[in-house]
Design a protein around this motif. Structure first.
Motif, PDB file in Angstrom:
ATOM      1  N   MET A 218      31.671   1.744  13.164  1.00  0.00           N
ATOM      2  CA  MET A 218      30.719   2.125  12.127  1.00  0.00           C
ATOM      3  C   MET A 218      29.318   1.872  12.686  1.00  0.00           C
ATOM      4  N   VAL A 219      28.482   2.899  12.674  1.00  0.00           N
ATOM      5  CA  VAL A 219      27.113   2.800  13.193  1.00  0.00           C
ATOM      6  C   VAL A 219      26.191   3.346  12.106  1.00  0.00           C
ATOM      7  N   ALA A 220      25.203   2.539  11.681  1.00  0.00           N
ATOM      8  CA  ALA A 220      24.408   2.992  10.543  1.00  0.00           C
ATOM      9  C   ALA A 220      23.052   2.307  10.492  1.00  0.00           C
ATOM     10  N   VAL A 221      22.129   2.993   9.802  1.00  0.00           N
ATOM     11  CA  VAL A 221      20.820   2.431   9.460  1.00  0.00           C
ATOM     12  C   VAL A 221      20.679   2.531   7.945  1.00  0.00           C
ATOM     13  N   PHE A 222      20.129   1.477   7.329  1.00  0.00           N
ATOM     14  CA  PHE A 222      20.061   1.350   5.878  1.00  0.00           C
ATOM     15  C   PHE A 222      18.617   1.157   5.424  1.00  0.00           C
ATOM     16  N   ASP A 223      18.362   1.634   4.213  1.00  0.00           N
ATOM     17  CA  ASP A 223      17.096   1.361   3.526  1.00  0.00           C
ATOM     18  C   ASP A 223      17.416   0.812   2.143  1.00  0.00           C
ATOM     19  N   PHE A 224      16.681  -0.233   1.718  1.00  0.00           N
ATOM     20  CA  PHE A 224      16.916  -0.889   0.437  1.00  0.00           C
ATOM     21  C   PHE A 224      15.686  -0.721  -0.445  1.00  0.00           C
ATOM     22  N   PRO A 225      15.668   0.308  -1.309  1.00  0.00           N
ATOM     23  CA  PRO A 225      14.474   0.602  -2.093  1.00  0.00           C
ATOM     24  C   PRO A 225      13.998  -0.566  -2.957  1.00  0.00           C
ATOM     25  N   ALA A 226      14.917  -1.407  -3.432  1.00  0.00           N
ATOM     26  CA  ALA A 226      14.518  -2.519  -4.301  1.00  0.00           C
ATOM     27  C   ALA A 226      13.684  -3.558  -3.563  1.00  0.00           C
ATOM     28  N   ARG A 227      13.672  -3.523  -2.246  1.00  0.00           N
ATOM     29  CA  ARG A 227      12.873  -4.468  -1.461  1.00  0.00           C
ATOM     30  C   ARG A 227      11.461  -3.946  -1.191  1.00  0.00           C
ATOM     31  N   SER A 228      11.128  -2.816  -1.755  1.00  0.00           N
ATOM     32  CA  SER A 228       9.809  -2.230  -1.520  1.00  0.00           C
ATOM     33  C   SER A 228       8.708  -3.136  -2.040  1.00  0.00           C
ATOM     34  N   ASP A 229       7.588  -3.178  -1.303  1.00  0.00           N
ATOM     35  CA  ASP A 229       6.409  -3.914  -1.772  1.00  0.00           C
ATOM     36  C   ASP A 229       5.406  -2.987  -2.447  1.00  0.00           C
ATOM     37  N   GLY A 230       5.800  -1.741  -2.653  1.00  0.00           N
ATOM     38  CA  GLY A 230       4.939  -0.783  -3.317  1.00  0.00           C
ATOM     39  C   GLY A 230       4.054   0.032  -2.395  1.00  0.00           C
ATOM     40  N   THR A 231       4.025  -0.331  -1.117  1.00  0.00           N
ATOM     41  CA  THR A 231       3.164   0.386  -0.170  1.00  0.00           C
ATOM     42  C   THR A 231       3.942   0.994   0.989  1.00  0.00           C
ATOM     43  N   ASP A 232       5.277   0.887   0.970  1.00  0.00           N
ATOM     44  CA  ASP A 232       6.079   1.222   2.147  1.00  0.00           C
ATOM     45  C   ASP A 232       6.985   2.428   1.944  1.00  0.00           C
ATOM     46  N   GLY A 233       6.759   3.217   0.906  1.00  0.00           N
ATOM     47  CA  GLY A 233       7.634   4.342   0.622  1.00  0.00           C
ATOM     48  C   GLY A 233       7.620   5.433   1.669  1.00  0.00           C
ATOM     49  N   HIS A 234       6.617   5.429   2.526  1.00  0.00           N
ATOM     50  CA  HIS A 234       6.509   6.461   3.561  1.00  0.00           C
ATOM     51  C   HIS A 234       7.264   6.099   4.836  1.00  0.00           C
ATOM     52  N   LEU A 235       7.752   4.874   4.935  1.00  0.00           N
ATOM     53  CA  LEU A 235       8.368   4.408   6.178  1.00  0.00           C
ATOM     54  C   LEU A 235       9.773   4.981   6.336  1.00  0.00           C
ATOM     55  N   VAL A 236      10.125   5.337   7.573  1.00  0.00           N
ATOM     56  CA  VAL A 236      11.429   5.924   7.886  1.00  0.00           C
ATOM     57  C   VAL A 236      12.101   5.062   8.953  1.00  0.00           C
ATOM     58  N   PRO A 237      13.071   4.234   8.583  1.00  0.00           N
ATOM     59  CA  PRO A 237      13.759   3.428   9.598  1.00  0.00           C
ATOM     60  C   PRO A 237      14.613   4.298  10.501  1.00  0.00           C
ATOM     61  N   GLU A 238      14.726   3.866  11.762  1.00  0.00           N
ATOM     62  CA  GLU A 238      15.520   4.606  12.734  1.00  0.00           C
ATOM     63  C   GLU A 238      16.360   3.652  13.577  1.00  0.00           C
ATOM     64  N   LEU A 239      17.552   4.114  13.901  1.00  0.00           N
ATOM     65  CA  LEU A 239      18.408   3.475  14.892  1.00  0.00           C
ATOM     66  C   LEU A 239      18.588   4.477  16.022  1.00  0.00           C
ATOM     67  N   VAL A 240      18.081   4.124  17.202  1.00  0.00           N
ATOM     68  CA  VAL A 240      18.095   5.021  18.356  1.00  0.00           C
ATOM     69  C   VAL A 240      19.152   4.517  19.326  1.00  0.00           C
ATOM     70  N   VAL A 241      20.230   5.284  19.494  1.00  0.00           N
ATOM     71  CA  VAL A 241      21.374   4.856  20.273  1.00  0.00           C
ATOM     72  C   VAL A 241      21.416   5.584  21.602  1.00  0.00           C
ATOM     73  N   ASP A 242      21.377   4.813  22.682  1.00  0.00           N
ATOM     74  CA  ASP A 242      21.487   5.391  24.024  1.00  0.00           C
ATOM     75  C   ASP A 242      22.939   5.625  24.414  1.00  0.00           C
ATOM     76  N   ALA A 243      23.822   4.684  24.071  1.00  0.00           N
ATOM     77  CA  ALA A 243      25.213   4.795  24.492  1.00  0.00           C
ATOM     78  C   ALA A 243      26.086   3.870  23.667  1.00  0.00           C
ATOM     79  N   ILE A 244      27.342   4.274  23.498  1.00  0.00           N
ATOM     80  CA  ILE A 244      28.390   3.432  22.916  1.00  0.00           C
ATOM     81  C   ILE A 244      29.576   3.487  23.864  1.00  0.00           C
ATOM     82  N   VAL A 245      30.085   2.330  24.236  1.00  0.00           N
ATOM     83  CA  VAL A 245      31.211   2.231  25.171  1.00  0.00           C
ATOM     84  C   VAL A 245      32.316   1.455  24.483  1.00  0.00           C
ATOM     85  N   SER A 246      33.546   1.929  24.596  1.00  0.00           N
ATOM     86  CA  SER A 246      34.693   1.234  24.051  1.00  0.00           C
ATOM     87  C   SER A 246      35.840   1.331  25.038  1.00  0.00           C
ATOM     88  N   ARG A 247      36.418   0.178  25.366  1.00  0.00           N
ATOM     89  CA  ARG A 247      37.565   0.114  26.275  1.00  0.00           C
ATOM     90  C   ARG A 247      38.643  -0.734  25.643  1.00  0.00           C
TER      91      ARG A 247
END
Length: 249
Positions: A218-247
Motif C-alpha cells: 500500500m503506497v499513499a499520500v493523505f490530507d487531513f482537512p480538519a488539521r487546517s489552520d485556515g491558510t493552507d487550503g492551497h497546499l498539495v501534498p506529494e509522494l514522489v516515488v523513484d522505485a519500489i523493490v520487493s524480493r
C-alpha cells in the motif's frame, strides 16, 4: 518485483490505483497521480474528494495505489482494512493478486512534500482472504507536523495488529536525521522471527514475530482537512516515488 516507473502507465497487472474501493467505489477512490521522469508522483489536489465522507471521522483525502485488491459481494463484510466492525461492501471488487509477499525484502525510494496537515506512507497489509490475516508491517509513515524541514523527521516504523489477534503491536516513530523532502530508501527484511527496518541501509528498528501470511503493498499520500489552520487550503501534498523493490525470502 523491481518497479522503476519507466513506462507510460502503471502496470494494471500489478497496481490498483484506488484506495480500498470495496467500501465505496472505484470512481470515488481513484488516485491522483502521474508518471514522469521515471517517477510515480501521488498527490492530493485541492479539489480531490473526501474518502468515505459518511463513514470516516475525521475526514481524510487520499491518493493511493495497492498491489492487491479483493472483496466479497455487495452487502457482505468481506473486504480489506475495514474502517469499523461490520462495514459492508458497496462495490464488489475483482480478485487482483498483483504482488503479494509473505516474507522477504521490500523497499521504497521516495521523497515527501508534506504540510502539517498531510502524511505519506508505505505499508504492507494482509490480503485478508482469511479475515484475521489483517496485520500491517509499516515500512515508513511520516506526518508533516512531525517534520523539521531540511533537518529531521519522526519516521513511523513497525507492526500494527489491526484485527490480527496473534500479532503484537510494536510501532514507534523515532526522530531520524533525514530530510524527507529528498529521496531516501526505507526498507524492511522479515521472516517469521523478526522484521528489521532500515533507512538508507542503516538499521533503525527490530520487531519480533511479524506476520508471514500474504501481504499486499500500500503506497499513499493523505490530507487531513480538519488539521487546517485556515491558510493552507492551497497546499498539495506529494509522494514522489523513484522505485519500489520487493524480493521474497
Amino acid at each position: 518485483m523491481h518497479e522503476d516507473f519507466d513506462g507510460p502507465e502503471l502496470d494494471p497487472a500489478v497496481w490498483t490505483p484506488h484506495y480500498l474501493p470495496m467500501w465505496s467505489s472505484r470512481a470515488a477512490t481513484a488516485a491522483a497521480y502521474r508518471l514522469a521522469d521515471s517517477q510515480l508522483v501521488l498527490s492530493v489536489p485541492v479539489d480531490h474528494p473526501v474518502w468515505l465522507p459518511e463513514d470516516h471521522d475525521p475526514p481524510l483525502r487520499v491518493s493511493g495505489i495497492q498491489s492487491g485488491n479483493r472483496s466479497g459481494p455487495v452487502g457482505s463484510t468481506s473486504g480489506q482494512q475495514e474502517v469499523f466492525p461490520g462495514q459492508r461492501v458497496r462495490e464488489e471488487q475483482p480478485r487482483s493478486v498483483g504482488h503479494l509477499v509473505s516474507a522477504g525484502h521490500v523497499e521504497i525510494t521516495c521523497a515527501m512534500h508534506l504540510s502539517p496537515r498531510s502524511m505519506a506512507a508505505l505499508w504492507l497489509c494482509g490480503f485478508e482472504e482469511v479475515p484475521a490475516e489483517s496485520g500491517e508491517i509499516c515500512v515508513v509513515e511520516v506526518f508533516g507536523d512531525a517534520v523539521d524541514p531540511g533537518v529531521s523527521a519522526e519516521v513511523g516504523i513497525g507492526l500494527k495488529p489491526i484485527r490480527d489477534p496473534h500479532l503484537a503491536a510494536d510501532f514507534a516513530a523515532p526522530r531520524l536525521p533525514v530530510d524527507v523532502a529528498e529521496p531516501h530508501t526505507y526498507a524492511v527484511d522479515w521472516d517469521a522471527s523478526e522484521a528489521v527496518f532500515r533507512v538508507d541501509g542503516e538499521v533503525v528498528r527490530r520487531c519480533a514475530a511479524p506476520p508471514t501470511y500474504p501481504l499486499q503493498l500500500m503506497v499513499a499520500v493523505f490530507d487531513f482537512p480538519a488539521r487546517s489552520d485556515g491558510t493552507d487550503g492551497h497546499l498539495v501534498p506529494e509522494l514522489v516515488v523513484d522505485a519500489i523493490v520487493s524480493r521474497p525470502a
